[in-house]
Scaffold this motif. Sequence first.
Motif, PDB file in Angstrom:
ATOM      1  N   VAL A  83      -8.457  12.062  -4.911  1.00  0.00           N
ATOM      2  CA  VAL A  83      -7.235  12.738  -4.504  1.00  0.00           C
ATOM      3  C   VAL A  83      -7.106  14.130  -5.109  1.00  0.00           C
ATOM      4  O   VAL A  83      -6.736  15.092  -4.417  1.00  0.00           O
ATOM      5  CB  VAL A  83      -6.003  11.888  -4.882  1.00  0.00           C
ATOM      6  CG1 VAL A  83      -4.716  12.669  -4.676  1.00  0.00           C
ATOM      7  CG2 VAL A  83      -5.984  10.609  -4.054  1.00  0.00           C
TER       8      VAL A  83
ATOM      9  N   ASN B 152       0.815  -1.226   0.000  1.00  0.00           N
ATOM     10  CA  ASN B 152       0.000   0.000   0.000  1.00  0.00           C
ATOM     11  C   ASN B 152       0.844   1.270   0.000  1.00  0.00           C
ATOM     12  O   ASN B 152       0.517   2.249  -0.688  1.00  0.00           O
ATOM     13  CB  ASN B 152      -0.953   0.010   1.193  1.00  0.00           C
ATOM     14  CG  ASN B 152      -2.196  -0.818   0.939  1.00  0.00           C
ATOM     15  OD1 ASN B 152      -2.227  -1.638   0.019  1.00  0.00           O
ATOM     16  ND2 ASN B 152      -3.222  -0.627   1.749  1.00  0.00           N
ATOM     17  N   TYR B 153       1.929   1.258   0.751  1.00  0.00           N
ATOM     18  CA  TYR B 153       2.750   2.461   0.815  1.00  0.00           C
ATOM     19  C   TYR B 153       3.625   2.609  -0.426  1.00  0.00           C
ATOM     20  O   TYR B 153       3.983   3.725  -0.811  1.00  0.00           O
ATOM     21  CB  TYR B 153       3.575   2.464   2.107  1.00  0.00           C
ATOM     22  CG  TYR B 153       2.686   2.596   3.320  1.00  0.00           C
ATOM     23  CD1 TYR B 153       2.193   3.839   3.724  1.00  0.00           C
ATOM     24  CD2 TYR B 153       2.279   1.472   4.032  1.00  0.00           C
ATOM     25  CE1 TYR B 153       1.343   3.954   4.813  1.00  0.00           C
ATOM     26  CE2 TYR B 153       1.431   1.582   5.125  1.00  0.00           C
ATOM     27  CZ  TYR B 153       0.966   2.824   5.512  1.00  0.00           C
ATOM     28  OH  TYR B 153       0.113   2.939   6.586  1.00  0.00           O
TER      29      TYR B 153
ATOM     30  N   HIS C  54       2.452   1.804  -3.406  1.00  0.00           N
ATOM     31  CA  HIS C  54       1.486   2.426  -4.326  1.00  0.00           C
ATOM     32  C   HIS C  54       1.335   3.913  -4.017  1.00  0.00           C
ATOM     33  O   HIS C  54       1.240   4.741  -4.932  1.00  0.00           O
ATOM     34  CB  HIS C  54       0.133   1.729  -4.218  1.00  0.00           C
ATOM     35  CG  HIS C  54       0.032   0.481  -5.030  1.00  0.00           C
ATOM     36  ND1 HIS C  54       0.137   0.480  -6.403  1.00  0.00           N
ATOM     37  CD2 HIS C  54      -0.165  -0.808  -4.662  1.00  0.00           C
ATOM     38  CE1 HIS C  54      -0.004  -0.759  -6.864  1.00  0.00           C
ATOM     39  NE2 HIS C  54      -0.183  -1.553  -5.821  1.00  0.00           N
ATOM     40  N   THR C  55       1.302   4.250  -2.735  1.00  0.00           N
ATOM     41  CA  THR C  55       1.194   5.661  -2.347  1.00  0.00           C
ATOM     42  C   THR C  55       2.368   6.452  -2.916  1.00  0.00           C
ATOM     43  O   THR C  55       2.187   7.528  -3.504  1.00  0.00           O
ATOM     44  CB  THR C  55       1.170   5.794  -0.818  1.00  0.00           C
ATOM     45  OG1 THR C  55       0.009   5.121  -0.307  1.00  0.00           O
ATOM     46  CG2 THR C  55       1.130   7.256  -0.391  1.00  0.00           C
TER      47      THR C  55
ATOM     48  N   ILE D  44      -5.965   4.581  -1.486  1.00  0.00           N
ATOM     49  CA  ILE D  44      -5.435   3.311  -1.984  1.00  0.00           C
ATOM     50  C   ILE D  44      -6.473   2.216  -1.738  1.00  0.00           C
ATOM     51  O   ILE D  44      -7.045   2.100  -0.666  1.00  0.00           O
ATOM     52  CB  ILE D  44      -4.103   2.969  -1.282  1.00  0.00           C
ATOM     53  CG1 ILE D  44      -3.028   4.010  -1.623  1.00  0.00           C
ATOM     54  CG2 ILE D  44      -3.646   1.568  -1.656  1.00  0.00           C
ATOM     55  CD1 ILE D  44      -2.667   4.092  -3.086  1.00  0.00           C
TER      56      ILE D  44
ATOM     57  N   TRP E  20       2.143   6.741  -6.803  1.00  0.00           N
ATOM     58  CA  TRP E  20       1.141   7.737  -7.211  1.00  0.00           C
ATOM     59  C   TRP E  20       1.635   9.151  -6.918  1.00  0.00           C
ATOM     60  O   TRP E  20       1.445  10.073  -7.728  1.00  0.00           O
ATOM     61  CB  TRP E  20      -0.186   7.494  -6.491  1.00  0.00           C
ATOM     62  CG  TRP E  20      -1.071   6.478  -7.131  1.00  0.00           C
ATOM     63  CD1 TRP E  20      -1.486   5.286  -6.602  1.00  0.00           C
ATOM     64  CD2 TRP E  20      -1.671   6.553  -8.433  1.00  0.00           C
ATOM     65  NE1 TRP E  20      -2.294   4.621  -7.486  1.00  0.00           N
ATOM     66  CE2 TRP E  20      -2.433   5.381  -8.615  1.00  0.00           C
ATOM     67  CE3 TRP E  20      -1.628   7.506  -9.455  1.00  0.00           C
ATOM     68  CZ2 TRP E  20      -3.153   5.120  -9.782  1.00  0.00           C
ATOM     69  CZ3 TRP E  20      -2.342   7.249 -10.628  1.00  0.00           C
ATOM     70  CH2 TRP E  20      -3.090   6.074 -10.783  1.00  0.00           C
ATOM     71  N   TRP E  21       2.282   9.344  -5.772  1.00  0.00           N
ATOM     72  CA  TRP E  21       2.807  10.662  -5.408  1.00  0.00           C
ATOM     73  C   TRP E  21       3.824  11.139  -6.441  1.00  0.00           C
ATOM     74  O   TRP E  21       3.784  12.283  -6.898  1.00  0.00           O
ATOM     75  CB  TRP E  21       3.438  10.575  -4.025  1.00  0.00           C
ATOM     76  CG  TRP E  21       4.046  11.849  -3.518  1.00  0.00           C
ATOM     77  CD1 TRP E  21       3.403  12.932  -2.999  1.00  0.00           C
ATOM     78  CD2 TRP E  21       5.450  12.159  -3.452  1.00  0.00           C
ATOM     79  NE1 TRP E  21       4.299  13.897  -2.621  1.00  0.00           N
ATOM     80  CE2 TRP E  21       5.560  13.448  -2.888  1.00  0.00           C
ATOM     81  CE3 TRP E  21       6.610  11.469  -3.805  1.00  0.00           C
ATOM     82  CZ2 TRP E  21       6.796  14.073  -2.678  1.00  0.00           C
ATOM     83  CZ3 TRP E  21       7.831  12.076  -3.602  1.00  0.00           C
ATOM     84  CH2 TRP E  21       7.927  13.352  -3.050  1.00  0.00           C
TER      85      TRP E  21
ATOM     86  N   MET F 171       1.081  12.813   0.658  1.00  0.00           N
ATOM     87  CA  MET F 171       0.989  11.353   0.592  1.00  0.00           C
ATOM     88  C   MET F 171      -0.153  10.816   1.448  1.00  0.00           C
ATOM     89  O   MET F 171      -0.762   9.803   1.106  1.00  0.00           O
ATOM     90  CB  MET F 171       2.303  10.715   1.041  1.00  0.00           C
ATOM     91  CG  MET F 171       3.424  10.839   0.042  1.00  0.00           C
ATOM     92  SD  MET F 171       4.793   9.744   0.510  1.00  0.00           S
ATOM     93  CE  MET F 171       6.054  10.346  -0.620  1.00  0.00           C
TER      94      MET F 171
ATOM     95  N   ILE G 267      -3.247  10.548  -0.530  1.00  0.00           N
ATOM     96  CA  ILE G 267      -3.187   9.442  -1.496  1.00  0.00           C
ATOM     97  C   ILE G 267      -3.424   8.112  -0.788  1.00  0.00           C
ATOM     98  O   ILE G 267      -4.193   7.269  -1.254  1.00  0.00           O
ATOM     99  CB  ILE G 267      -1.829   9.433  -2.221  1.00  0.00           C
ATOM    100  CG1 ILE G 267      -1.633  10.727  -3.006  1.00  0.00           C
ATOM    101  CG2 ILE G 267      -1.728   8.224  -3.151  1.00  0.00           C
ATOM    102  CD1 ILE G 267      -0.238  10.900  -3.582  1.00  0.00           C
ATOM    103  N   HIS G 268      -2.769   7.941   0.358  1.00  0.00           N
ATOM    104  CA  HIS G 268      -2.915   6.674   1.084  1.00  0.00           C
ATOM    105  C   HIS G 268      -4.369   6.383   1.425  1.00  0.00           C
ATOM    106  O   HIS G 268      -4.809   5.227   1.382  1.00  0.00           O
ATOM    107  CB  HIS G 268      -2.076   6.698   2.363  1.00  0.00           C
ATOM    108  CG  HIS G 268      -2.295   5.498   3.223  1.00  0.00           C
ATOM    109  ND1 HIS G 268      -3.014   5.544   4.400  1.00  0.00           N
ATOM    110  CD2 HIS G 268      -1.914   4.204   3.058  1.00  0.00           C
ATOM    111  CE1 HIS G 268      -3.067   4.329   4.920  1.00  0.00           C
ATOM    112  NE2 HIS G 268      -2.406   3.502   4.145  1.00  0.00           N
ATOM    113  N   ARG G 269      -5.127   7.402   1.758  1.00  0.00           N
ATOM    114  CA  ARG G 269      -6.531   7.201   2.117  1.00  0.00           C
ATOM    115  C   ARG G 269      -7.345   6.649   0.948  1.00  0.00           C
ATOM    116  O   ARG G 269      -8.404   6.048   1.163  1.00  0.00           O
ATOM    117  CB  ARG G 269      -7.164   8.528   2.566  1.00  0.00           C
ATOM    118  CG  ARG G 269      -6.478   9.190   3.736  1.00  0.00           C
ATOM    119  CD  ARG G 269      -6.608   8.395   5.001  1.00  0.00           C
ATOM    120  NE  ARG G 269      -7.997   8.229   5.405  1.00  0.00           N
ATOM    121  CZ  ARG G 269      -8.392   7.518   6.443  1.00  0.00           C
ATOM    122  NH1 ARG G 269      -7.499   6.873   7.174  1.00  0.00           N
ATOM    123  NH2 ARG G 269      -9.665   7.436   6.765  1.00  0.00           N
TER     124      ARG G 269
END
Length: 230
Positions: free
Chosen positions: A63, A25-26, A28-29, A52, A32-33, A45, A48-50
């Motif tokens: 986002v 997950n992180y 991917h975060t 995923i 994406w960032w 970030m 973004i994490h919220r």
Amino acid sequence: MTARADGQARGAALFDLDGTLVDTNYLHTLAWWQAMRQHGHDVPMARIHRAIGMGSDRLLDAVLGAERRPGEDGALADAHGTLYALWYETLRPFDGAAELLRAVAARGWKVVLASSAAEEEVAAIRRRLDADDVIAAATSGGDVDTTKPAPDLVEAALRSVDTDPEDAVFVGDTVWDVEAAGRAGVPCIALLTGGISRGELEDAGAVLVHEDAQSLLRHLDASPLSRPPS
């Protein structure tokens, strides 16, 4: 729960991949960032994490909001995919992930990997999991038009093994997993390894929350996965 006319168990255990079985997950975060920064979007970030766990279209909407320019969606998704692919050979399954799949299959469940990731991402994760011997089916982004929290992915996973919602259990790690499963009529066990709090997962409707795959494995007989319908 119902029984098949041929007497075979029809229960399906559906597993999300990212954040549930593999610690991604992180990653991917971060991907994406970086992709958004390449296209002029400076997004925290944490925001973004919220998101995923959503499909890329829904993630970008959540986002970027008013800053979203739909014409660049494809370029952003491609950039994310290229950046994330750099991690393929070092992806790390959570402790107990493969053992959990094998234990569930040994109890008679059909194990399905339920993901809306690209086919090459799913293939990379399967290589790292090394549990193909117990995986009955797997989905990818090409199997659905509408992504989580819509129920389409869960429904596609059910169709892949000819199973009804009442004969299935979903295991995920985000509120989007829980909501998608709920909309498909499938109970969801949630894990905390995606970085979402226990309270949020329970509020979304998770029937059980565990720390991680290893914890669920240790307490499998006290969970909805203790035995499949017959």
